[in-house]
Design a protein around this motif. Structure first.
Motif, PDB file in Angstrom:
ATOM      1  N   ASP A  22       0.858  -1.186   0.000  1.00 36.73           N
ATOM      2  CA  ASP A  22       0.000   0.000   0.000  1.00 36.73           C
ATOM      3  C   ASP A  22       0.894   1.235   0.000  1.00 36.73           C
ATOM      4  O   ASP A  22       2.064   1.169   0.382  1.00 36.73           O
ATOM      5  N   MET A  23       0.337   2.373  -0.398  1.00 39.25           N
ATOM      6  CA  MET A  23       1.075   3.622  -0.281  1.00 39.25           C
ATOM      7  C   MET A  23       1.270   3.934   1.197  1.00 39.25           C
ATOM      8  O   MET A  23       0.406   3.653   2.022  1.00 39.25           O
ATOM      9  N   LYS A  24       2.403   4.529   1.511  1.00 40.07           N
ATOM     10  CA  LYS A  24       2.694   4.931   2.885  1.00 40.07           C
ATOM     11  C   LYS A  24       1.974   6.240   3.196  1.00 40.07           C
ATOM     12  O   LYS A  24       1.638   7.003   2.288  1.00 40.07           O
ATOM     13  N   ASP A  25       1.750   6.504   4.490  1.00 38.74           N
ATOM     14  CA  ASP A  25       1.154   7.786   4.898  1.00 38.74           C
ATOM     15  C   ASP A  25       2.021   8.920   4.379  1.00 38.74           C
ATOM     16  O   ASP A  25       3.242   8.903   4.537  1.00 38.74           O
ATOM     17  N   GLY A  26       1.399   9.892   3.739  1.00 38.18           N
ATOM     18  CA  GLY A  26       2.123  11.049   3.234  1.00 38.18           C
ATOM     19  C   GLY A  26       2.795  10.820   1.892  1.00 38.18           C
ATOM     20  O   GLY A  26       3.337  11.760   1.308  1.00 38.18           O
ATOM     21  N   GLU A  27       2.794   9.596   1.383  1.00 33.80           N
ATOM     22  CA  GLU A  27       3.412   9.301   0.093  1.00 33.80           C
ATOM     23  C   GLU A  27       2.465   9.731  -1.027  1.00 33.80           C
ATOM     24  O   GLU A  27       1.257   9.534  -0.939  1.00 33.80           O
ATOM     25  N   THR A  28       3.031  10.318  -2.064  1.00 33.27           N
ATOM     26  CA  THR A  28       2.219  10.741  -3.206  1.00 33.27           C
ATOM     27  C   THR A  28       2.848  10.243  -4.500  1.00 33.27           C
ATOM     28  O   THR A  28       4.055  10.004  -4.567  1.00 33.27           O
ATOM     29  N   PHE A  29       2.026  10.108  -5.507  1.00 32.74           N
ATOM     30  CA  PHE A  29       2.479   9.871  -6.866  1.00 32.74           C
ATOM     31  C   PHE A  29       1.936  11.024  -7.698  1.00 32.74           C
ATOM     32  O   PHE A  29       0.759  11.371  -7.601  1.00 32.74           O
ATOM     33  N   SER A  30       2.817  11.632  -8.503  1.00 33.73           N
ATOM     34  CA  SER A  30       2.431  12.801  -9.291  1.00 33.73           C
ATOM     35  C   SER A  30       2.581  12.524 -10.777  1.00 33.73           C
ATOM     36  O   SER A  30       3.459  11.763 -11.195  1.00 33.73           O
ATOM     37  N   PHE A  31       1.733  13.183 -11.548  1.00 36.01           N
ATOM     38  CA  PHE A  31       1.694  13.009 -12.989  1.00 36.01           C
ATOM     39  C   PHE A  31       1.726  14.372 -13.656  1.00 36.01           C
ATOM     40  O   PHE A  31       1.205  15.350 -13.114  1.00 36.01           O
ATOM     41  N   ALA A  32       2.338  14.441 -14.836  1.00 34.29           N
ATOM     42  CA  ALA A  32       2.485  15.700 -15.557  1.00 34.29           C
ATOM     43  C   ALA A  32       1.716  15.649 -16.870  1.00 34.29           C
ATOM     44  O   ALA A  32       1.720  14.632 -17.570  1.00 34.29           O
ATOM     45  N   LEU A  33       1.065  16.768 -17.189  1.00 32.78           N
ATOM     46  CA  LEU A  33       0.357  16.948 -18.456  1.00 32.78           C
ATOM     47  C   LEU A  33       1.041  18.098 -19.184  1.00 32.78           C
ATOM     48  O   LEU A  33       1.202  19.182 -18.617  1.00 32.78           O
ATOM     49  N   SER A  34       1.453  17.852 -20.423  1.00 33.37           N
ATOM     50  CA  SER A  34       2.110  18.902 -21.200  1.00 33.37           C
ATOM     51  C   SER A  34       1.753  18.754 -22.673  1.00 33.37           C
ATOM     52  O   SER A  34       1.273  17.708 -23.110  1.00 33.37           O
ATOM     53  N   GLY A  35       1.991  19.810 -23.433  1.00 31.70           N
ATOM     54  CA  GLY A  35       1.776  19.758 -24.878  1.00 31.70           C
ATOM     55  C   GLY A  35       2.761  18.786 -25.496  1.00 31.70           C
ATOM     56  O   GLY A  35       3.951  18.824 -25.180  1.00 31.70           O
ATOM     57  N   ALA A  36       2.269  17.911 -26.376  1.00 33.03           N
ATOM     58  CA  ALA A  36       3.131  16.877 -26.951  1.00 33.03           C
ATOM     59  C   ALA A  36       3.675  17.254 -28.326  1.00 33.03           C
ATOM     60  O   ALA A  36       4.558  16.578 -28.839  1.00 33.03           O
ATOM     61  N   ASP A  37       3.160  18.311 -28.923  1.00 30.07           N
ATOM     62  CA  ASP A  37       3.679  18.741 -30.221  1.00 30.07           C
ATOM     63  C   ASP A  37       3.687  20.269 -30.280  1.00 30.07           C
ATOM     64  O   ASP A  37       3.122  20.948 -29.419  1.00 30.07           O
ATOM     65  N   SER A  38       4.345  20.820 -31.303  1.00 28.19           N
ATOM     66  CA  SER A  38       4.521  22.275 -31.373  1.00 28.19           C
ATOM     67  C   SER A  38       3.194  23.014 -31.533  1.00 28.19           C
ATOM     68  O   SER A  38       3.012  24.094 -30.961  1.00 28.19           O
ATOM     69  N   ASP A  39       2.244  22.451 -32.284  1.00 29.08           N
ATOM     70  CA  ASP A  39       0.944  23.122 -32.462  1.00 29.08           C
ATOM     71  C   ASP A  39       0.198  23.240 -31.122  1.00 29.08           C
ATOM     72  O   ASP A  39      -0.398  24.277 -30.829  1.00 29.08           O
ATOM     73  N   THR A  40       0.244  22.190 -30.323  1.00 28.05           N
ATOM     74  CA  THR A  40      -0.434  22.218 -29.020  1.00 28.05           C
ATOM     75  C   THR A  40       0.264  23.201 -28.084  1.00 28.05           C
ATOM     76  O   THR A  40      -0.393  23.979 -27.392  1.00 28.05           O
ATOM     77  N   LYS A  41       1.588  23.185 -28.086  1.00 27.62           N
ATOM     78  CA  LYS A  41       2.340  24.122 -27.236  1.00 27.62           C
ATOM     79  C   LYS A  41       2.027  25.568 -27.623  1.00 27.62           C
ATOM     80  O   LYS A  41       1.845  26.423 -26.754  1.00 27.62           O
ATOM     81  N   LYS A  42       1.939  25.854 -28.935  1.00 31.47           N
ATOM     82  CA  LYS A  42       1.599  27.207 -29.403  1.00 31.47           C
ATOM     83  C   LYS A  42       0.188  27.593 -28.963  1.00 31.47           C
ATOM     84  O   LYS A  42      -0.068  28.732 -28.583  1.00 31.47           O
ATOM     85  N   ALA A  43      -0.754  26.632 -29.043  1.00 28.88           N
ATOM     86  CA  ALA A  43      -2.139  26.904 -28.632  1.00 28.88           C
ATOM     87  C   ALA A  43      -2.222  27.200 -27.135  1.00 28.88           C
ATOM     88  O   ALA A  43      -3.004  28.057 -26.710  1.00 28.88           O
ATOM     89  N   ILE A  44      -1.408  26.516 -26.332  1.00 26.67           N
ATOM     90  CA  ILE A  44      -1.375  26.782 -24.889  1.00 26.67           C
ATOM     91  C   ILE A  44      -0.779  28.175 -24.648  1.00 26.67           C
ATOM     92  O   ILE A  44      -1.358  28.988 -23.931  1.00 26.67           O
ATOM     93  N   ASP A  45       0.360  28.443 -25.278  1.00 28.27           N
ATOM     94  CA  ASP A  45       1.029  29.742 -25.100  1.00 28.27           C
ATOM     95  C   ASP A  45       0.154  30.892 -25.590  1.00 28.27           C
ATOM     96  O   ASP A  45       0.174  31.981 -25.013  1.00 28.27           O
ATOM     97  N   GLY A  46      -0.629  30.652 -26.644  1.00 28.28           N
ATOM     98  CA  GLY A  46      -1.462  31.703 -27.227  1.00 28.28           C
ATOM     99  C   GLY A  46      -2.837  31.852 -26.601  1.00 28.28           C
ATOM    100  O   GLY A  46      -3.603  32.727 -26.987  1.00 28.28           O
ATOM    101  N   GLY A  47      -3.189  30.977 -25.650  1.00 28.92           N
ATOM    102  CA  GLY A  47      -4.474  31.083 -24.968  1.00 28.92           C
ATOM    103  C   GLY A  47      -5.624  30.364 -25.647  1.00 28.92           C
ATOM    104  O   GLY A  47      -6.764  30.454 -25.183  1.00 28.92           O
TER     105      GLY A  47
END
Length: 168
Positions: A22-47
């Protein structure tokens, strides 16, 4: 056109499994979401795409889980993602892991891709999601870590074993 929003049951995310303990008390697992291609990154940067909790410095949003039980699937989801423009966008989802496996933990280092297609339906934008790695019944990516308990007996003074044979 009205924006499309992925949140709640439609939020981008995945599933986590920890095998071996089992996970220990206070232990966390974290996940990252990011743009995977240049068009998506531009859309994020541009709003054109607004990700709640997005960190411009690290160019990602995070989701965290706690309290997972051995071998039980635990879902995680990122905060809402709003799309203000039609298009096809690709996002990378990965677990945030240390550089090396340690302390008996083998980390899942794979990257899943979520492809979001945004269309205009009579002035209402609609978003559909397809994951590259659908290993769960919910059609979401699964990240699996495995824990193996071990001990280095030499650091504790060694292990002494003796056997006594009686009755012969």
């Amino acid at each position: 056109a009205t924006s499309a929003v992925l949140e709640g049951k439609t939020a981008l995310g995945g599933t986590k499994t920890l095998n071996g303990r089992d996970m220990k008390d206070g232990e966390t697992f974290s996940f990252a979401l990011s743009g995977a291609d240049s068009d998506t990154k531009k859309a994020i940067d541009g709003g054109d795409i607004v990700i709640k909790g997005y960190d411009n410095k690290t160019a990602q949003a995070t989701a965290t889980i706690t309290g997972a039980t051995n071998r039980e699937k635990t879902a995680f989801a990122f905060d809402e993602v709003t799309f203000n423009k039609i298009g096809t966008y690709k996002f990378s989802i990965k677990e945030q892991v240390p550089d090396q496996d340690s302390d008996g933990m083998t980390w899942d280092r794979h990257k899943a891709t979520a492809t979001v297609t945004v269309t205009d339906n009579n002035g209402q934008l609609e978003a559909t999601v397809a994951y590259s790695d659908t290993t769960t019944s919910e059609g979401r990516p699964l990240f699996k870590n495995t824990y193996h308990a071990s001990m280095d007996y030499s650091t504790g003074g060694g292990l002494e074993v003796s056997k006594t044979l009686n009755g012969r």
